[in-house]
Design an enzyme around this catalytic site. Structure first.
Site, PDB file in Angstrom:
ATOM      1  N   ASP A  80       0.710  -1.185  -0.134  1.00  0.00           N
ATOM      2  CA  ASP A  80      -0.106  -0.211  -0.095  1.00  0.00           C
ATOM      3  C   ASP A  80       0.720   1.238  -0.100  1.00  0.00           C
ATOM      4  O   ASP A  80       1.939   1.223   0.546  1.00  0.00           O
ATOM      5  CB  ASP A  80      -0.958  -0.113   1.227  1.00  0.00           C
ATOM      6  CG  ASP A  80      -2.055   0.904   1.137  1.00  0.00           C
ATOM      7  OD1 ASP A  80      -2.403   1.273  -0.070  1.00  0.00           O
ATOM      8  OD2 ASP A  80      -2.791   1.054   2.135  1.00  0.00           O
ATOM      9  N   ASN A  85     -10.023  -2.591  -6.693  1.00  0.00           N
ATOM     10  CA  ASN A  85      -9.320  -1.624  -7.490  1.00  0.00           C
ATOM     11  C   ASN A  85      -9.693  -1.279  -9.031  1.00  0.00           C
ATOM     12  O   ASN A  85      -9.083  -0.496  -9.537  1.00  0.00           O
ATOM     13  CB  ASN A  85      -7.803  -2.231  -7.462  1.00  0.00           C
ATOM     14  CG  ASN A  85      -6.737  -2.030  -6.254  1.00  0.00           C
ATOM     15  OD1 ASN A  85      -6.084  -2.874  -5.675  1.00  0.00           O
ATOM     16  ND2 ASN A  85      -7.247  -1.099  -5.379  1.00  0.00           N
TER      17      ASN A  85
HETATM   18  C1  FPP Z   1      -1.422  -0.002  -3.788  1.00  0.00           C
HETATM   19  O1  FPP Z   1      -1.040   1.482  -3.621  1.00  0.00           O
HETATM   20  C2  FPP Z   1      -0.789  -0.602  -4.474  1.00  0.00           C
HETATM   21  C3  FPP Z   1      -1.466  -1.006  -5.890  1.00  0.00           C
HETATM   22  C4  FPP Z   1      -2.939  -0.969  -6.070  1.00  0.00           C
HETATM   23  C5  FPP Z   1      -0.401  -1.770  -7.161  1.00  0.00           C
HETATM   24  C6  FPP Z   1       0.635  -2.341  -6.562  1.00  0.00           C
HETATM   25  C7  FPP Z   1       1.413  -2.747  -7.743  1.00  0.00           C
HETATM   26  C8  FPP Z   1       2.755  -2.732  -7.911  1.00  0.00           C
HETATM   27  C9  FPP Z   1       3.548  -2.514  -6.523  1.00  0.00           C
HETATM   28  C10 FPP Z   1       3.511  -2.979  -9.181  1.00  0.00           C
HETATM   29  C11 FPP Z   1       3.168  -4.060  -9.997  1.00  0.00           C
HETATM   30  C12 FPP Z   1       3.185  -5.294  -9.242  1.00  0.00           C
HETATM   31  C13 FPP Z   1       4.022  -6.561  -9.715  1.00  0.00           C
HETATM   32  C14 FPP Z   1       3.389  -7.676  -8.963  1.00  0.00           C
HETATM   33  C15 FPP Z   1       5.265  -6.498 -10.564  1.00  0.00           C
HETATM   34  P1  FPP Z   1      -2.117   2.515  -3.900  1.00  0.00           P
HETATM   35  O2  FPP Z   1      -1.910   3.035  -5.189  1.00  0.00           O
HETATM   36  O3  FPP Z   1      -3.769   2.062  -3.406  1.00  0.00           O
HETATM   37  O4  FPP Z   1      -1.702   3.426  -2.972  1.00  0.00           O
HETATM   38  P2  FPP Z   1      -2.517   4.691  -2.255  1.00  0.00           P
HETATM   39  O5  FPP Z   1      -3.174   4.373  -0.970  1.00  0.00           O
HETATM   40  O6  FPP Z   1      -1.499   5.824  -1.554  1.00  0.00           O
HETATM   41  O7  FPP Z   1      -3.398   5.539  -3.312  1.00  0.00           O
END
Ligand code: FPP
Length: 225
Positions: free
Chosen positions: A2, A50
């Site tokens: 996160d 998401n």
């Molecule tokens: C949550 O942060 C993260 C995600 C929804 C995406 C995670 C993806 C990656 C780390 C990259 C690709 C993955 C792989 C397996 C190579 P958020 O966007 O919800 O952050 P926020 O809460 O600050 O908005």
């Protein structure tokens, strides 16, 4: 994983840049886990919720995933890592789904570590699906409802192939949010939790070591004394 979006926004970058930096952490954490002897690592990359994100952000996420797989699959194979995906893989864009299926096949002989990506994953949906499968077996007379055990149920979950049917030892959620958010609900029954304040793009191997240290210091009684 996160906090990618917040990490980027706080630094004046577009949100997707946080995911790019997040993917670099994935690479390091996977390698470190394998070297440390961790047998199963599951990364929550995309929840069923998401899908509500803007199309632009979603398309960058799938691009990052495809790029990661293309670049890393040979290294993962060398390291003896097996890949699994839990979640609604059929909802993913075709090319991302195809890349994942190819990587799963290429890595199917891996025995050193199980790496699982949770993609379009939701814990409640997984439990409902397991209930459906068990109900089907009961209707067909393959199982007696009165004798269904926890192990029978766990064998129907997406994590059935993982060591201990995917029971979680340690759950880490970065960014300081203290929620489970529909992640591995059944499997987390006896998990230890750590909620480090850092955002995922800042979750270095050093941060991971801290979490593992914390885990080692916990006394796990599993309901006993
Ligand atoms: C949550 O942060 C993260 C995600 C929804 C995406 C995670 C993806 C990656 C780390 C990259 C690709 C993955 C792989 C397996 C190579 P958020 O966007 O919800 O952050 P926020 O809460 O600050 O908005």
């Amino acid at each position: 994983m996160d906090g990618n979006g917040r990490w980027a926004t706080a630094r004046g970058y577009p949100r997707f840049y946080g995911h790019i930096r997040g993917a670099a952490r994935v690479k390091e954490i996977v390698r470190f886990s394998r070297e440390t002897g961790i047998k199963a690592l599951t990364l929550y990359a995309f929840s069923t919720e998401n899908w509500k994100r803007p199309e632009e952000e979603l398309s960058v996420l799938w691009k990052i995933l495809k790029k990661y797989l293309k670049r890393e699959v040979h290294e993962l194979k060398k390291q003896g890592i097996r890949l699994h995906v839990i979640g609604e893989i059929d909802r993913l864009p075709k090319d991302a789904g195809a890349e994942l299926k190819a990587a799963i096949e290429t890595l199917s002989a891996g025995r050193e570590m199980n790496l699982t990506f949770a993609l379009s994953y939701g814990g409640r949906a997984e439990i409902v699906e397991a209930a459906r499968l068990i109900a089907k077996d009961a209707v067909k007379g393959r199982i007696d409802p009165a004798r269904i055990t926890e192990a029978d149920f766990a064998a129907k979950l997406f994590t059935a192939e993982l060591p201990d049917h995917g029971d979680v030892d340690l759950l880490i959620r970065t960014s300081g949010e203290m929620r489970v958010s529909n992640f591995l609900l059944w499997q987390c029954s006896y998990a230890e939790f750590d909620f480090p304040e850092v955002q995922w793009p800042e979750f270095t191997v050093e941060e991971f070591r801290k979490s593992l240290g914390l885990f080692s210091s916990r006394k796990r009684r599993f309901g006993g004394v």
